[in-house]
Design an enzyme around this catalytic site. Structure first.
Site, PDB file in Angstrom:
ATOM      1  N   CYS A 148     -54.002  37.136   9.529  1.00 46.44           N
ATOM      2  CA  CYS A 148     -53.092  37.535   8.435  1.00 46.44           C
ATOM      3  C   CYS A 148     -53.471  38.857   7.766  1.00 46.44           C
ATOM      4  CB  CYS A 148     -52.995  36.417   7.402  1.00 46.44           C
ATOM      5  SG  CYS A 148     -54.578  35.754   6.885  1.00 46.44           S
ATOM      6  N   GLN A 174     -57.481  39.665  -0.454  1.00 47.50           N
ATOM      7  CA  GLN A 174     -56.722  38.635   0.246  1.00 47.50           C
ATOM      8  C   GLN A 174     -56.405  37.442  -0.650  1.00 47.50           C
ATOM      9  OE1 GLN A 174     -59.260  39.665   4.223  1.00 47.50           O
ATOM     10  NE2 GLN A 174     -58.080  37.767   4.329  1.00 47.50           N
ATOM     11  N   SER A 177     -53.914  31.673  -0.586  1.00 46.01           N
ATOM     12  CA  SER A 177     -53.159  30.840   0.362  1.00 46.01           C
ATOM     13  C   SER A 177     -53.611  31.081   1.795  1.00 46.01           C
ATOM     14  CB  SER A 177     -51.653  31.102   0.233  1.00 46.01           C
ATOM     15  OG  SER A 177     -51.368  32.463   0.474  1.00 46.01           O
ATOM     16  N   GLU A 200     -63.869  37.318   9.176  1.00 47.05           N
ATOM     17  CA  GLU A 200     -62.632  38.085   8.964  1.00 47.05           C
ATOM     18  C   GLU A 200     -62.800  39.569   9.328  1.00 47.05           C
ATOM     19  OE1 GLU A 200     -60.128  36.261   8.098  1.00 47.05           O
ATOM     20  OE2 GLU A 200     -58.624  37.490   7.101  1.00 47.05           O
ATOM     21  N   ARG A 233     -61.782  37.968  -1.073  1.00 43.33           N
ATOM     22  CA  ARG A 233     -60.778  37.006  -1.554  1.00 43.33           C
ATOM     23  C   ARG A 233     -60.585  37.244  -3.044  1.00 43.33           C
ATOM     24  NH1 ARG A 233     -57.949  34.360   1.972  1.00 43.33           N
ATOM     25  NH2 ARG A 233     -59.747  33.409   2.988  1.00 43.33           N
ATOM     26  N   HIS A 240     -51.493  39.665   1.005  1.00 44.18           N
ATOM     27  CA  HIS A 240     -52.740  40.392   1.222  1.00 44.18           C
ATOM     28  C   HIS A 240     -52.490  41.887   0.971  1.00 44.18           C
ATOM     29  CE1 HIS A 240     -54.436  36.777   2.586  1.00 44.18           C
ATOM     30  NE2 HIS A 240     -54.610  37.023   3.875  1.00 44.18           N
TER      31      HIS A 240
HETATM   32  N1  LIG Z   1     -53.708  29.382   6.238  1.00 46.06           N
HETATM   33  C1  LIG Z   1     -53.329  30.568   6.690  1.00 46.06           C
HETATM   34  O1  LIG Z   1     -52.748  31.399   5.973  1.00 46.06           O
HETATM   35  C2  LIG Z   1     -53.564  30.961   8.123  1.00 46.06           C
HETATM   36  C3  LIG Z   1     -53.163  32.226   8.504  1.00 46.06           C
HETATM   37  C4  LIG Z   1     -53.312  32.597   9.824  1.00 46.06           C
HETATM   38  C5  LIG Z   1     -53.852  31.714  10.736  1.00 46.06           C
HETATM   39  N2  LIG Z   1     -54.251  30.465  10.366  1.00 46.06           N
HETATM   40  C6  LIG Z   1     -54.735  29.561  11.419  1.00 46.06           C
HETATM   41  O2  LIG Z   1     -53.744  28.527  11.622  1.00 46.06           O
HETATM   42  C7  LIG Z   1     -54.385  27.300  11.955  1.00 46.06           C
HETATM   43  C8  LIG Z   1     -53.993  26.236  10.952  1.00 46.06           C
HETATM   44  O3  LIG Z   1     -54.435  26.608   9.652  1.00 46.06           O
HETATM   45  P1  LIG Z   1     -54.051  25.741   8.363  1.00 46.06           P
HETATM   46  O4  LIG Z   1     -54.491  26.515   7.188  1.00 46.06           O
HETATM   47  O5  LIG Z   1     -52.630  25.296   8.456  1.00 46.06           O
HETATM   48  O6  LIG Z   1     -55.010  24.444   8.554  1.00 46.06           O
HETATM   49  P2  LIG Z   1     -54.823  22.970   7.995  1.00 46.06           P
HETATM   50  O7  LIG Z   1     -53.959  22.949   6.776  1.00 46.06           O
HETATM   51  O8  LIG Z   1     -56.174  22.375   7.914  1.00 46.06           O
HETATM   52  O9  LIG Z   1     -53.994  22.197   9.163  1.00 46.06           O
HETATM   53  C9  LIG Z   1     -54.568  21.897  10.402  1.00 46.06           C
HETATM   54  C10 LIG Z   1     -53.583  21.152  11.291  1.00 46.06           C
HETATM   55  O10 LIG Z   1     -54.259  20.819  12.509  1.00 46.06           O
HETATM   56  C11 LIG Z   1     -54.115  19.421  12.741  1.00 46.06           C
HETATM   57  N3  LIG Z   1     -55.295  18.884  13.422  1.00 46.06           N
HETATM   58  C12 LIG Z   1     -56.552  18.763  12.941  1.00 46.06           C
HETATM   59  N4  LIG Z   1     -57.348  18.149  13.865  1.00 46.06           N
HETATM   60  C13 LIG Z   1     -56.544  17.899  14.921  1.00 46.06           C
HETATM   61  C14 LIG Z   1     -56.779  17.254  16.179  1.00 46.06           C
HETATM   62  N5  LIG Z   1     -57.967  16.775  16.522  1.00 46.06           N
HETATM   63  N6  LIG Z   1     -55.742  17.157  17.022  1.00 46.06           N
HETATM   64  C15 LIG Z   1     -54.503  17.633  16.695  1.00 46.06           C
HETATM   65  N7  LIG Z   1     -54.225  18.225  15.524  1.00 46.06           N
HETATM   66  C16 LIG Z   1     -55.249  18.354  14.646  1.00 46.06           C
HETATM   67  C17 LIG Z   1     -53.966  18.806  11.360  1.00 46.06           C
HETATM   68  O11 LIG Z   1     -53.382  17.509  11.469  1.00 46.06           O
HETATM   69  P3  LIG Z   1     -53.735  16.329  10.419  1.00 46.06           P
HETATM   70  O12 LIG Z   1     -52.941  16.614   9.180  1.00 46.06           O
HETATM   71  O13 LIG Z   1     -53.270  15.104  11.132  1.00 46.06           O
HETATM   72  O14 LIG Z   1     -55.209  16.361  10.183  1.00 46.06           O
HETATM   73  C18 LIG Z   1     -53.064  19.838  10.700  1.00 46.06           C
HETATM   74  O15 LIG Z   1     -51.726  19.628  11.105  1.00 46.06           O
HETATM   75  C19 LIG Z   1     -55.878  27.584  11.990  1.00 46.06           C
HETATM   76  O16 LIG Z   1     -56.248  27.855  13.319  1.00 46.06           O
HETATM   77  C20 LIG Z   1     -56.014  28.817  11.107  1.00 46.06           C
HETATM   78  O17 LIG Z   1     -57.140  29.579  11.440  1.00 46.06           O
HETATM   79  C21 LIG Z   1     -54.106  30.070   9.073  1.00 46.06           C
END
Ligand SMILES: NC(=O)c1ccc[n+]([C@@H]2O[C@H](COP(=O)([O-])OP(=O)(O)OC[C@H]3O[C@@H](n4cnc5c(N)ncnc54)[C@H](OP(=O)(O)O)[C@@H]3O)[C@@H](O)[C@H]2O)c1
Length: 348
Positions: A148, A174, A177, A200, A233, A240
């Protein structure tokens, strides 16, 4: 037109929710499948997930049963927002099974046969896909979008590429969120700045060189410019902001740099892709803009706002850039990638 069915891997998480929100009413894609961990599988979406965005989860998904992230009955096109600790295996299993995985996770971004795609900047990097399929024996494929904070930097630098980018120093501010939910503890971030975000700076430096790199045969030759990132952060909810100092080989006049920002337009605009901002880079002349609270929601969170261009006593120019981290830096980026792929016939 019949809509293309799509699924979301990691649908219950912060980025998964942003995918659901972003895809609500999409003219081409319709969410028909939701995947998450075995903690959520078998439950209705509204019971499996604490909706952390404004309002409530859309009716179309509230009662849908969440499935395990295993190939089986999922649609061919999948957006991935799974936890990074499991994304490698899950995304590869689906690509092996013939799915098109458009991923937001970091896991495959730097793989040499995986496009790290920004449709306005490097649409030609999609030519890596057939090589990926051949090398890995997959019928499906994985295509990724950048981190991001990287997206802000690359959208700001892309218009300057014709001037010859030599050196870049970028400092980020950053939003919280970007750390997901619950993210950074309030006691740590309130009225404070945290000068460290694990991994990062390395991601920003490497991803920028790959995105702005040149496709030569079966590989991307990274941009030769040196990029140095400082990542912080700050207590901002969404958006960002980054400050950039850049050295340019051709020493353009300030008016030429402004013209490059203002005239920047690319394939997504030409093809009128549904999520493409009409003006992907917007130059602001006010002395104190862009600002996250005032500007980040404009143009559906898909544009990058630039301001405060001035001479830099160390390099050539310095300026400020802003993008929406969970839209242009996450869900919106992946959806625009899929729209480009559809316009290329890659989803047929
Ligand atoms: N937050 C941001 O702004 C952002 C920006 C860019 C990239 N990312 C990337 O996007 C990804 C998700 O980030 P997030 O912030 O959304 O994380 P998050 O809120 O922790 O969500 C993680 C997701 O993965 C699922 N999960 C966890 N363990 C799993 C397993 N063993 N098998 C299948 N699904 C599983 C979770 O399901 P449950 O609810 O069932 O546990 C949930 O749906 C990460 O790789 C992160 O680095 C995030």
């Amino acid at each position: 037109m019949n809509k293309i069915e799509v699924g979301i891997l990691g649908a219950t998480g912060m980025v998964g929710q942003n995918f659901i929100k972003f895809l609500e009413g999409h003219p081409w894609f319709e969410v028909t499948w939701l995947g998450a961990s075995d903690r959520s599988a078998g439950k209705k979406y509204r019971d499996a997930c604490k909706w952390n965005l404004n309002g409530v989860a859309p009716d179309a998904v509230r009662d849908r049963i969440v499935e395990e992230c295993k190939p089986g009955n999922a649609p061919r096109l999948l957006f991935s927002a799974t936890d990074a600790s499991v994304a490698t295996e899950i995304e590869q299993a689906f690509a092996h099974a013939g799915h098109v995985v458009v991923s937001n996770s970091k896991n495959h971004r730097m793989d040499r046969d995986v496009p790290l795609l920004v449709p306005e900047i490097n649409p030609d990097h999609l030519k890596l896909v057939p090589l990926q399929q051949r090398a890995r024996g997959w019928k499906g494929q994985i295509v990724t979008n950048p981190n991001c904070s990287t997206i802000v930097l690359t959208m700001a630098l892309a218009p300057l590429k014709p001037f010859g980018i030599e050196r870049v120093i970028v400092t980020t501010m950053q939003a919280i969120s970007g750390a997901g939910y619950p993210g950074v503890p309030s006691m740590d971030i309130n009225a404070n700045v945290i000068p460290f975000i694990g991994g990062e700076e390395e991601k920003m430096q490497q991803e920028t060189q790959k995105i702005l790199g040149t496709l030569r045969g079966d590989r991307v030759e990274p941009l030769k410019a040196k990029v140095s990132a400082h990542c912080n952060r700050v207590p901002v909810v969404d958006g960002h902001t980054v400050t950039i100092s850049v050295e340019l080989a051709n020493k353009p006049a300030e008016a030429d740099v402004i013209r490059a920002f203002e005239s920047f337009s690319s394939l997504p605009q030409e093809r009128k892709l549904p999520s493409a901002p009409v003006r992907p880079v917007q130059f602001m002349r006010e002395a104190d803009r862009p600002q996250p609270r005032k500007d980040v929601e404009r143009d559906h969170g898909m544009a990058t706002f630039i301001g405060r261009l001035r001479a830099c006593p160390v390099f050539d120019y310095k300026f400020v850039a802003l993008s929406h981290n969970t839209v242009r830096g996450a869900a919106g980026a992946a959806v625009l990638n899929a729209e480009l792929m559809h316009s290329e016939g890659m989803l047929d």
